[in-house]
Design an enzyme around this catalytic site. Sequence first.
Site, PDB file in Angstrom:
ATOM      1  N   TYR A 133      -7.732 -15.646   1.613  1.00  0.00           N
ATOM      2  CA  TYR A 133      -9.012 -15.829   2.308  1.00  0.00           C
ATOM      3  C   TYR A 133      -9.161 -14.649   3.269  1.00  0.00           C
ATOM      4  O   TYR A 133      -8.504 -13.628   3.123  1.00  0.00           O
ATOM      5  CB  TYR A 133      -8.966 -17.204   3.009  1.00  0.00           C
ATOM      6  CG  TYR A 133     -10.265 -17.709   3.594  1.00  0.00           C
ATOM      7  CD1 TYR A 133     -11.453 -17.686   2.862  1.00  0.00           C
ATOM      8  CD2 TYR A 133     -10.294 -18.247   4.881  1.00  0.00           C
ATOM      9  CE1 TYR A 133     -12.628 -18.175   3.405  1.00  0.00           C
ATOM     10  CE2 TYR A 133     -11.468 -18.744   5.429  1.00  0.00           C
ATOM     11  CZ  TYR A 133     -12.634 -18.699   4.688  1.00  0.00           C
ATOM     12  OH  TYR A 133     -13.808 -19.188   5.226  1.00  0.00           O
ATOM     13  N   LYS A 204     -12.807 -19.387  -1.725  1.00  0.00           N
ATOM     14  CA  LYS A 204     -13.280 -20.621  -1.079  1.00  0.00           C
ATOM     15  C   LYS A 204     -12.854 -21.851  -1.877  1.00  0.00           C
ATOM     16  O   LYS A 204     -12.418 -22.860  -1.316  1.00  0.00           O
ATOM     17  CB  LYS A 204     -14.801 -20.597  -0.962  1.00  0.00           C
ATOM     18  CG  LYS A 204     -15.355 -19.582   0.027  1.00  0.00           C
ATOM     19  CD  LYS A 204     -15.309 -20.095   1.449  1.00  0.00           C
ATOM     20  CE  LYS A 204     -15.988 -19.127   2.387  1.00  0.00           C
ATOM     21  NZ  LYS A 204     -16.042 -19.592   3.776  1.00  0.00           N
TER      22      LYS A 204
END
Length: 533
Positions: A133, A204
């Site tokens: 991320y 995500k």
Amino acid sequence: MMNGSHSMEEMKKNVTVGGGVEDVYGEDSATEDQLITPWTVSVASGYTLLRDPHHNKGLAFTEKERDAHYLRGLLPPAILTQELQEKRVMHNLRQYKVPLQRYMAMMDLQERNERLFYKLLIDNVEELLPIVYTPTVGEACQKYGSIFRRPQGLYISLKEKGKILEVLKNWPERNIQVIVVTDGERILGLGDLGCQGMGIPVGKLSLYTALGGLRPSACLPVTIDVGTNNKQLLNDEFYIGLKQKRATGQEYAELVDEFMTAVKQNYGEKVLTQFEDFANHNAFELLAKYSPTHLVFNDDIQGTASVVLAGLLAALKLVGGTLADHKFLFLGAGEAGTGIAELIALEISKQIEAPIEETRKKIWLVDSQGLIVSSRKESLQHFKKPWAHEHEPVKELLDAVKGRAIFASGSPFDPVEYNGKVFVPGQANNAYIFPGFGLGLIISGAIRVHNDLLLAASEALAAQVKQENFNKGLIYPPFSNIRKISAHIAAKVAAKAYELGLASRLPRPKILSSMQRAACTVLSTHTIVKPAV
């Protein structure tokens, strides 16, 4: 009842899927509403099984499994448990000095052994979150064309206009519950990366599984490719997207509208579509357009707002008073800034029962031209106008703020020593909110997102901050507890959805009141959550 004699529960106990590999973690059945007809399950074995990332266990296949699935000779004789494999992979990852190399190694693992990938991410979340991320995913998107190996999501370009429903049907999974979609125009703070923005939906959705408990097969990453205005990409021979300037206006709107219509037609009313990294001029418009008709959520606007509001609610325990007792100043007035400001105003309005027009006056924003004030109103973009208050013009942030601050950043930073004291920067990361928020919507069968659901998520997160965290100057709980935090948020969001009449999963599950405790137990043992029906 199926086959006239056996219940579905009995069938689930006996049937094995994906080449007979036991569904230990429940990914193949969790969060599913539809029954699975046993004879439609494709049985993989031998070499094919080892190339199936959903069911491959690598050297963890037992002697019995190696015989049953024709794996003799296709694997070395040693049997390594998943825990031992995890130890080996983490050792190898730590040898890489460049974060992008770790990112690529993690993506390779996801493509060959999905279960081991998620076990690593769950067990080592604080170490690996910055890899899969932000911030590393940003560099990965910049270089996506060079490091591209195999597609991890669905690409919908202008070439597919008029055929988007057919394209969706090309995706092998049918029971999709969450779609994360980007058009790549505003990837993090890096600008227009076009088709290479696919790294964001992929990242995500890996967190939806690792942190929120959704089964991987229920998640669909999508990139809408309408071109790019990035000259460097247009001149890059390795660029993987359309080599043309971005489509705008009616052409852009028609493609997005066809996509949203096809999503609802193919996956139903309850599929959650999460918008990611759209440019400001499209982000607000798309959210406003589709909120009344679809289950949509913009993480840049709403997710960021929810996590920051949670930090403010927790910080009140340090500074005292209520939200209404304070003034708030933002540097930045884009999707994140205005989204946060609006949610703060809504929370204050709810607490003191005052019109939101009044509570907005407690919030000030600074953009590239300085403080947003009423004398600038005519030249402001529409989403900034509600924040233009009466005040003399102020050009610099330092001229607008005095005194100390409680600090939290979006990305992780190392501790800082200042005047002999060590300060630990808090992390106001959206990953605190969106996995649990999305899970709560799915559990309840919500059909629309309401602002009160976002407020419920913020309040649930703030409630997880303990005194020991405050003692360290932190206003968020540690990420090591994120599965428990996500379960708590999901329970609160689902309960609010029922309260508002937005839930379609009826009757209301009896276990919802005790779901926080049950879900925490399930999540802590690496099991994918199955909403009660």
